[in-house]
Write an enzyme that holds these catalytic residues in place. Structure first.
Site, PDB file in Angstrom:
ATOM      1  NE  ARG A  27     -98.742 140.335  97.013  1.00 56.15           N
ATOM      2  CZ  ARG A  27     -99.899 140.810  97.481  1.00 56.15           C
ATOM      3  NH1 ARG A  27    -100.686 141.528  96.724  1.00 56.15           N
ATOM      4  NH2 ARG A  27    -100.256 140.568  98.728  1.00 56.15           N
TER       5      ARG A  27
ATOM      6  CG  HIS B 290    -101.216 135.986  96.296  1.00 52.09           C
ATOM      7  ND1 HIS B 290    -102.011 137.036  96.694  1.00 52.09           N
ATOM      8  CD2 HIS B 290    -100.126 136.032  97.095  1.00 52.09           C
ATOM      9  CE1 HIS B 290    -101.417 137.690  97.685  1.00 52.09           C
ATOM     10  NE2 HIS B 290    -100.264 137.108  97.938  1.00 52.09           N
TER      11      HIS B 290
ATOM     12  CD1 TRP C 173     -90.426 144.571 102.750  1.00 49.30           C
ATOM     13  CD2 TRP C 173     -91.275 144.645 100.686  1.00 49.30           C
ATOM     14  NE1 TRP C 173     -91.728 144.121 102.807  1.00 49.30           N
ATOM     15  CE2 TRP C 173     -92.264 144.150 101.560  1.00 49.30           C
ATOM     16  CE3 TRP C 173     -91.599 144.770  99.317  1.00 49.30           C
ATOM     17  CZ2 TRP C 173     -93.554 143.781 101.125  1.00 49.30           C
ATOM     18  CZ3 TRP C 173     -92.868 144.416  98.889  1.00 49.30           C
ATOM     19  CH2 TRP C 173     -93.828 143.927  99.783  1.00 49.30           C
TER      20      TRP C 173
END
Ligand code: CCH
Length: 288
Positions: free
Chosen positions: A44, A48, A187
């Site tokens: 991540r 980002h 998820w």
């Protein structure tokens, strides 16, 4: 005449492989974090750092590592990524010649490969830049929005529908944290292993609104332990997105191939490389 006696260290493939190996070792040692791995949060961080790119102005992207500074580090979308940056600090100390910008992306590559994802070929050459290069808030996607927002954000980086869906498959990994994004839960059932389960679950499971005080999100009807963001549901609702979701649910090789290609592009947006495209490094994984 004058002689330049300063020795300039020019790192080569072997040197970057050593950095990779060090990150892989730390990933294995620190299995106390979250679901047992810093891998998802490292990915991540790399995403980002890269996903701020704007092709029209050629600003943002992984060149600069400007998330080290406020205001960018304090952007809402970047909440929690300090854990990833701190994790990498001892690696930067052990290999001071690597820039933060190259290190964060190398860590993203390492995280994907060590979590059994596809090979992600890598180029070095990013330089760290000062806080005047921080991007404005709002360049990263907002999970509460719909398909036109997804297309606007990823279109600004230069991606098409197929690449947008492939990249979304990263949500096979990791989880949402109420103290970071406000959303909650993983998820998939294997959030530290890269699989096409995110697509399979979107296609095969029934999803309903989660009844809670937090932001609007979805849960699977069967176990109520998995989650989808509103943006994740667009990947199965939108006609054009859906064809790729169905393809990747059926064909893991197609997913891995498209994901790798799209991530290589993502990680290189806006970087003026000297290393040619046909001479990218492919790192050996710890289990190769
Ligand atoms: Fe994501 N992501 N992401 N994402 N993401 C979150 C977590 C992860 C969106 C929103 C969120 C990509 C695309 C999108 C990862 C990789 C990628 C969270 C929870 C939100 C919210 C953060 C928290 O609470 O900690 C939205 C919206 C989009 C697109 O529309 C793309 C592209 C990638 C990578 C290629 C990973 C990995 C995580 C897990 C992080 C962790 O700490 O476990």
């Amino acid at each position: 005449g004058q002689t330049n006696t300063k020795k300039i260290f020019t790192p080569r493939f072997e040197d970057y492989q050593k950095v990779y190996d060090q990150i892989a070792k730390l990933l294995e040692e620190h299995d106390e974090y979250d679901d047992g791995s810093y891998g998802p949060v490292l990915l991540r961080l790399a995403w980002h750092a890269s996903g701020t790119y704007d092709k029209l102005t050629n600003t943002g992207g992984s060149n600069g590592a400007t998330m080290r500074f406020a205001p960018e580090g304090d952007h809402g979308a970047n909440a929690g990524l300090k854990a990833a940056r701190d994790f990498l600090e001892p690696v930067k100390e052990a290999f001071p010649w690597i820039t933060y910008s190259d290190l964060w992306i190398l860590a993203g590559v390492c995280a994907i490969q060590e979590m059994q994802g596809p090979k992600i070929p890598y180029r070095a050459g990013r330089s760290d830049r000062d806080l005047s290069f921080c991007t404005p808030d709002g360049r990263l996607p907002d999970a509460s929005k719909g398909s036109s927002h997804i297309r606007a954000i990823f279109g600004r980086m230069g991606f098409d529908d197929r690449a947008m869906v492939a990249l979304s498959g990263a949500h096979a990994l990791g989880r949402c944290h109420t103290d970071r994004s406000g959303y909650s839960g993983p998820w998939t059932f294997s959030p530290t292993t890269m699989t096409n389960d995110y697509f399979k679950l979107l296609v095969e499971e029934k999803w309903q609104y989660k009844k809670w005080n937090g932001p609007k999100q979805f849960e699977d009807v069967k176990t109520k332990t998995l989650m989808m963001l509103p943006t994740d549901m667009e990947i199965i609702k939108d006609k054009s997105f859906k064809q790729y979701t169905e393809l990747y649910a059926k064909d893991n090789d197609a997913f891995f191939k498209d994901f790798s290609e799209a991530v290589v592009t993502l990680f290189e947006l806006g970087v003026p490389f000297e290393q040619p495209e046909d001479q990218r490094y492919t790192f050996k994984s710890s289990f190769d």
